[in-house]
Design an enzyme around this catalytic site. Structure first.
Site, mmCIF file in Angstrom:
data_model
loop_
_atom_site.group_PDB
_atom_site.id
_atom_site.type_symbol
_atom_site.label_atom_id
_atom_site.label_comp_id
_atom_site.label_asym_id
_atom_site.label_seq_id
_atom_site.Cartn_x
_atom_site.Cartn_y
_atom_site.Cartn_z
ATOM 1 N N HIS A 61 0.862 -1.185 0.000
ATOM 2 C CA HIS A 61 0.000 0.000 0.000
ATOM 3 C C HIS A 61 0.897 1.234 0.000
ATOM 4 O O HIS A 61 1.599 1.495 0.981
ATOM 5 C CB HIS A 61 -0.906 -0.001 1.233
ATOM 6 C CG HIS A 61 -1.850 -1.160 1.276
ATOM 7 N ND1 HIS A 61 -3.090 -1.130 0.699
ATOM 8 C CD2 HIS A 61 -1.719 -2.396 1.810
ATOM 9 C CE1 HIS A 61 -3.702 -2.293 0.879
ATOM 10 N NE2 HIS A 61 -2.870 -3.089 1.553
ATOM 11 N N LEU A 62 0.891 1.974 -1.106
ATOM 12 C CA LEU A 62 1.710 3.178 -1.202
ATOM 13 C C LEU A 62 0.954 4.433 -0.768
ATOM 14 O O LEU A 62 1.562 5.497 -0.627
ATOM 15 C CB LEU A 62 2.237 3.349 -2.627
ATOM 16 C CG LEU A 62 3.280 2.318 -3.071
ATOM 17 C CD1 LEU A 62 3.707 2.578 -4.511
ATOM 18 C CD2 LEU A 62 4.493 2.307 -2.153
ATOM 19 N N ASP A 150 -8.476 -4.906 -2.765
ATOM 20 C CA ASP A 150 -7.833 -5.157 -1.480
ATOM 21 C C ASP A 150 -8.105 -4.028 -0.491
ATOM 22 O O ASP A 150 -8.115 -2.852 -0.842
ATOM 23 C CB ASP A 150 -6.332 -5.333 -1.628
ATOM 24 C CG ASP A 150 -5.703 -5.736 -0.313
ATOM 25 O OD1 ASP A 150 -5.929 -6.871 0.123
ATOM 26 O OD2 ASP A 150 -5.024 -4.895 0.298
ATOM 27 N N HIS A 177 -8.717 -10.167 -1.435
ATOM 28 C CA HIS A 177 -8.797 -9.996 0.013
ATOM 29 C C HIS A 177 -10.055 -10.729 0.445
ATOM 30 O O HIS A 177 -11.167 -10.303 0.136
ATOM 31 C CB HIS A 177 -8.883 -8.503 0.331
ATOM 32 C CG HIS A 177 -9.171 -8.172 1.763
ATOM 33 N ND1 HIS A 177 -8.338 -7.366 2.512
ATOM 34 C CD2 HIS A 177 -10.193 -8.494 2.586
ATOM 35 C CE1 HIS A 177 -8.840 -7.211 3.728
ATOM 36 N NE2 HIS A 177 -9.973 -7.898 3.798
ATOM 37 N N HIS A 230 -2.737 -12.546 1.791
ATOM 38 C CA HIS A 230 -2.435 -12.600 3.237
ATOM 39 C C HIS A 230 -3.166 -13.702 4.014
ATOM 40 O O HIS A 230 -3.980 -13.411 4.895
ATOM 41 C CB HIS A 230 -2.674 -11.241 3.885
ATOM 42 C CG HIS A 230 -3.940 -10.519 3.498
ATOM 43 N ND1 HIS A 230 -5.200 -11.078 3.550
ATOM 44 C CD2 HIS A 230 -4.118 -9.245 3.065
ATOM 45 C CE1 HIS A 230 -6.099 -10.193 3.169
ATOM 46 N NE2 HIS A 230 -5.471 -9.080 2.868
ATOM 47 N N ASN A 276 -4.908 -6.572 9.489
ATOM 48 C CA ASN A 276 -6.036 -7.387 9.039
ATOM 49 C C ASN A 276 -5.611 -8.217 7.833
ATOM 50 O O ASN A 276 -5.243 -7.641 6.819
ATOM 51 C CB ASN A 276 -7.220 -6.492 8.654
ATOM 52 C CG ASN A 276 -8.464 -7.284 8.299
ATOM 53 O OD1 ASN A 276 -8.585 -8.455 8.633
ATOM 54 N ND2 ASN A 276 -9.384 -6.650 7.608
ATOM 55 N N ASP A 303 2.201 -6.923 2.684
ATOM 56 C CA ASP A 303 1.009 -6.134 2.998
ATOM 57 C C ASP A 303 1.432 -4.850 3.705
ATOM 58 O O ASP A 303 0.809 -4.404 4.679
ATOM 59 C CB ASP A 303 0.014 -6.932 3.841
ATOM 60 C CG ASP A 303 -1.385 -6.316 3.851
ATOM 61 O OD1 ASP A 303 -1.583 -5.297 3.156
ATOM 62 O OD2 ASP A 303 -2.266 -6.835 4.551
ATOM 63 N N HIS A 307 0.778 3.856 8.358
ATOM 64 C CA HIS A 307 -0.119 4.773 9.055
ATOM 65 C C HIS A 307 0.745 5.710 9.892
ATOM 66 O O HIS A 307 1.835 5.346 10.332
ATOM 67 C CB HIS A 307 -1.101 4.033 9.963
ATOM 68 C CG HIS A 307 -2.050 3.135 9.236
ATOM 69 N ND1 HIS A 307 -3.031 3.604 8.400
ATOM 70 C CD2 HIS A 307 -2.155 1.778 9.208
ATOM 71 C CE1 HIS A 307 -3.717 2.590 7.889
ATOM 72 N NE2 HIS A 307 -3.201 1.472 8.364
#
Length: 417
Positions: A61-62, A150, A177, A230, A276, A303, A307
């Protein structure tokens, strides 16, 4: 002028050899033979180091566009380079989501500055809403490399079948996902002892494996390939194992935290260990290890989910997700090095994910793109979030002393770290 790596121990999925590597115009020209050095060649001595194919992280996740206070394409790719990742697949749950050719183009154009390969996964449904299939042909034409919602499951069988069918037709991997939101919505940790002790809502194992079973059976019904993101539970792994045995075209990934940790890590109420799916039980951790050893699990991804510290400060209110690109190889070497061979690690972290994605990567061989990483297998280092290269610091292996460190990363023959 060629770049020559002398005295390297070269790790591929099938073998480990010692020799020299010759690179010209961004491509491996010779691998594993003694190289003749011309006066204008650039020479590096890799004595004591191992050369791995550049890692292919198929789940990142960019956060760019729209959430760049967490991460952006440049900072995320800096973290990738520091961890030996030369190719990554970025997920579409950005703001706006990656559901238009314009957003795909923005990511690809921005990624040109990074020096590594960024492959956008486009959304399956508009706005990841589960309603209305996106224009997959237009997204692929602009450069989308996969399809995924996702961050959320595709709850509608109709929408998921649409994506699987079109993904099969267009050659776009569908990355799923799998989560039953009716069971898992609002969950903070694994359902069981952890949720009871912490007094928060739990996420049951069945919320994952039940939806994996549904997804696989839908793919099987139309003979389409599907990739499961995942995986974290023993039941998930057994469902995938059985599906593979009956010939279903299913692949899957796990992340290092699922074979290293259990729910015990969240009992201290540190949200940096919340993700998650959540950290599960010891039986699940052991099942993940067994799945890696017997080939049920095809790939190790991260994954990587940045944050901000402010967002992660409150254990209950914090969003799920951890960062891991800078630590994934070292964590795998540290915790699985006595179980997996170096060739196995190259297969799980480079060759297999490249094959699933259908991208030119994952091998150190003549004619292949010169994407590789130099690793000191014996160097010990302690993970300090403040010294990581990404924008966020929610590192799942913070404070851990790991063995094995990336010393240099090359992509297309150019030194990017």
């Amino acid at each position: 002028m060629a770049l020559i790596i002398k005295n390297a121990t070269i790790v591929n999925a099938g073998e480990v050899v010692t020799g020299d590597i010759v690179i010209n115009n961004g491509v491996f020209v010779q691998v594993g033979v003694s190289a003749q050095v011309a006066p204008d060649d650039q020479v590096m001595d890799a004595t004591g180091l191992h050369v791995f194919p550049g890692l292919v992280d198929m789940h990142v996740h960019l956060r760019d566009p729209g959430q760049t206070h967490k991460e952006d394409i440049l900072s995320g790719c800096a973290a990738a380079c520091a961890g030996g990742v030369t190719s990554l697949v970025c997920m579409p749950n950005t703001v706006p989501s990656v559901d238009s050719p314009e957003t795909v183009k923005y990511i690809i154009d921005r990624a040109k500055e990074t020096g590594i390969h960024v492959y956008p996964a486009a959304a399956i449904t508009y706005g990841l809403s589960g309603k209305g299939c996106c224009d997959y042909e237009a997204l692929k034409k602009e450069g989308a490399a996969a399809l995924s919602d996702d961050g959320r499951p595709v709850e509608s069988d109709e929408m998921l079948l649409c994506a699987l069918q079109e993904g099969k037709r267009l050659g776009l991997p569908v990355l799923c996902h799998c989560e039953d939101l009716r069971q898992a919505a609002g969950g903070k940790v694994h359902e069981g002892r952890a949720s009871r002790m912490l007094g928060v809502k739990g996420m049951s194992s069945s919320s994952e494996y039940g939806d994996i079973d549904r997804t696989i059976r839908l793919a099987e019904s139309i003979g389409a390939p599907v990739h499961i993101c995942h995986v974290s539970t023993k039941e998930s792994i057994e469902i995938i194992r059985q599906a593979k045995a009956r010939g279903v075209k299913v692949t899957c990934e796990t992340a290092p935290h699922y074979f290293v940790y259990t729910y015990e890590k969240v009992l201290g109420r540190d949200a940096d260990y919340r993700m998650n799916p959540p950290l599960r039980e010891e039986a699940d951790r052991l099942a993940v290890i067994e799945g890696l050893l017997d080939g049920t699990i095809d790939a190790i991804a991260t994954d990587h989910a940045p944050h901000s510290p402010e967002e992660k400060a409150d254990f209950v209110k914090a969003p799920n997700g951890v960062v891991g690109m800078e630590t994934s190889l070292a964590a795998t070497l540290t915790y699985m090095g006595d179980k997996l061979s170096l060739s196995d690690i190259a297969r799980l972290m480079s060759t297999n994910p490249a094959g699933i994605m259908g991208i030119p990567a994952g091998e150190v061989k003549a004619g292949a793109p010169a994407d590789f990483v130099l690793v000191d297998l014996h160097e010990k280092w302690t993970v300090d979030p403040d010294r990581l290269h990404g924008r966020s610091k929610n590192a799942v292996f913070k404070g851990e002393t790991l063995t094995g460190r990336v010393k240099a990363t090359f992509c297309g023959g150019k030194n990017v770290f």
